[in-house]
Write an enzyme that holds these catalytic residues in place. Sequence first.
Site, short mmCIF file in Angstrom:
data_model
loop_
_atom_site.label_atom_id
_atom_site.label_comp_id
_atom_site.label_asym_id
_atom_site.label_seq_id
_atom_site.Cartn_x
_atom_site.Cartn_y
_atom_site.Cartn_z
N LYS A 65 0.82 -1.23 0.00
CA LYS A 65 0.00 0.00 0.00
C LYS A 65 0.85 1.28 0.00
O LYS A 65 0.45 2.28 -0.58
CB LYS A 65 -0.95 0.01 1.20
CG LYS A 65 -2.08 -1.01 1.07
CD LYS A 65 -3.05 -0.91 2.24
CE LYS A 65 -4.07 -2.02 2.19
NZ LYS A 65 -5.02 -1.98 3.31
N GLY A 128 -0.88 -0.08 8.67
CA GLY A 128 -1.50 0.43 7.45
C GLY A 128 -3.00 0.62 7.59
O GLY A 128 -3.55 1.62 7.11
N ARG A 150 1.62 -0.68 20.33
CA ARG A 150 2.78 -1.27 21.00
C ARG A 150 4.02 -0.42 20.70
O ARG A 150 4.76 -0.05 21.61
CB ARG A 150 2.95 -2.70 20.46
CG ARG A 150 4.07 -3.49 21.04
CD ARG A 150 4.04 -4.89 20.50
NE ARG A 150 4.13 -4.93 19.02
CZ ARG A 150 4.10 -6.05 18.32
NH1 ARG A 150 3.96 -7.21 18.93
NH2 ARG A 150 4.20 -6.01 17.00
N LEU A 152 5.07 3.00 20.03
CA LEU A 152 4.46 4.33 20.17
C LEU A 152 4.77 5.24 18.97
O LEU A 152 3.94 5.99 18.50
CB LEU A 152 4.92 4.97 21.47
CG LEU A 152 4.01 6.09 22.00
CD1 LEU A 152 2.62 5.58 22.27
CD2 LEU A 152 4.61 6.74 23.22
N LYS A 153 6.00 5.12 18.47
CA LYS A 153 6.46 5.98 17.37
C LYS A 153 5.52 5.92 16.17
O LYS A 153 5.25 6.92 15.52
CB LYS A 153 7.89 5.54 17.00
CG LYS A 153 8.48 6.12 15.76
CD LYS A 153 9.05 7.53 16.01
CE LYS A 153 9.86 8.07 14.86
NZ LYS A 153 9.16 8.27 13.61
N ARG A 154 5.02 4.71 15.86
CA ARG A 154 4.13 4.57 14.69
C ARG A 154 2.84 5.34 14.91
O ARG A 154 2.31 5.96 13.99
CB ARG A 154 3.82 3.09 14.43
CG ARG A 154 4.97 2.33 13.86
CD ARG A 154 4.59 0.90 13.57
NE ARG A 154 4.13 0.70 12.21
CZ ARG A 154 3.69 -0.48 11.74
NH1 ARG A 154 3.64 -1.53 12.54
NH2 ARG A 154 3.29 -0.59 10.50
N TYR A 214 -12.11 -10.79 10.85
CA TYR A 214 -13.43 -11.42 10.85
C TYR A 214 -13.25 -12.92 10.70
O TYR A 214 -12.14 -13.39 10.40
CB TYR A 214 -14.28 -10.86 9.68
CG TYR A 214 -13.58 -10.97 8.36
CD1 TYR A 214 -12.79 -9.93 7.88
CD2 TYR A 214 -13.64 -12.16 7.63
CE1 TYR A 214 -12.10 -10.06 6.70
CE2 TYR A 214 -12.94 -12.29 6.44
CZ TYR A 214 -12.18 -11.24 5.98
OH TYR A 214 -11.47 -11.38 4.82
#
Length: 269
Positions: A65, A128, A150, A152-154, A214
């Site tokens: 992506k 993403g 988990r 934090l930076k992201r 799901y």
Amino acid sequence: MDQYFVVGNPIKQSKSPTIHQLFAQQTKQQLNYDKHLIEQGDFYQTIMQFKNDNIKGVNVTAPFKEEAFELCDELSEFAAKAGAVNTLIIDGDKIKGDNTDGVGLVNDLLNNQVPLKGKRILILGAGGAAKGVVAPILEHQPSQLIIANRTLKRAQDIASQYPDNIINVVTFDQLEDMSVDVVINATSAGLNGQSLPVPASIITTSVICYDMTYGKELTPFLNFAKQAGSENLIDGLGMLVGQAAQSFYLWRGVMPNVNQVVATLRAQM
Ligand code: NDP
């Protein structure tokens, strides 16, 4: 006949061809839609070949992506905010990119009578999928949008795309004392058989719990939410069909009936 593809790696498990064939039957559109495996490093060249072959559109799934985002000549507002593209519209010489994940999620929430305006929304995860849904959720004016991750930076990187303090970024530990209305699981923890370090205290009877994953059985996150007391559990099949419907609309100008296709897929599970 117009040809479309979904690309990714792996791609075998993709339900997109089934969904788009159901849309085509329902709306009486003539098209072909197939899955195509792309090896790492081959994304750009494959899409350029598609363009030469007069392919009309491509759905892009993990892990491409971001590469799709880089390759586009034009981006929708949601794709630009997300930094990720899941729908390519090949229009002559131009490749346009959109991200329909957020519209798919928001429409599914609204379809399930989950209000967003004025509500406190918690997203678990900052990969993403989380990136793609933030802008469309913010359009519905929640009173608070919190992202717990988990790494934090992201989560901080996502928040930095939006005006100051609109998004509250936290670690899972910091959720202990928080109170929210809707929890959206956008992590892949369940798929890996791992559990999330989410405190059960955040989930009460009235908290609506949504899982982007799901399955035939209750997903691990929804099972945890049920044990913790939530009476409002929704899985991500409606989002999957909803994001596909939005891609179909961008390509064909016709919006399929999502509920009908969700019901067909549920019956096949
Ligand atoms: P990514 O790989 O980009 O991100 C994965 C996320 O999960 C990261 O935030 C990661 O945290 C977190 N995570 C993974 N394992 C754990 C763990 N054990 N504990 C805590 N956090 C964990 O995946 P995507 O964002 O693309 O996809 C996420 C999920 O959403 C998948 O299950 C996917 O199938 C689903 N999805 C569903 C869609 C639908 O239409 N229904 C559409 C798109 C995605 P960290 O950053 O710390 O690594």
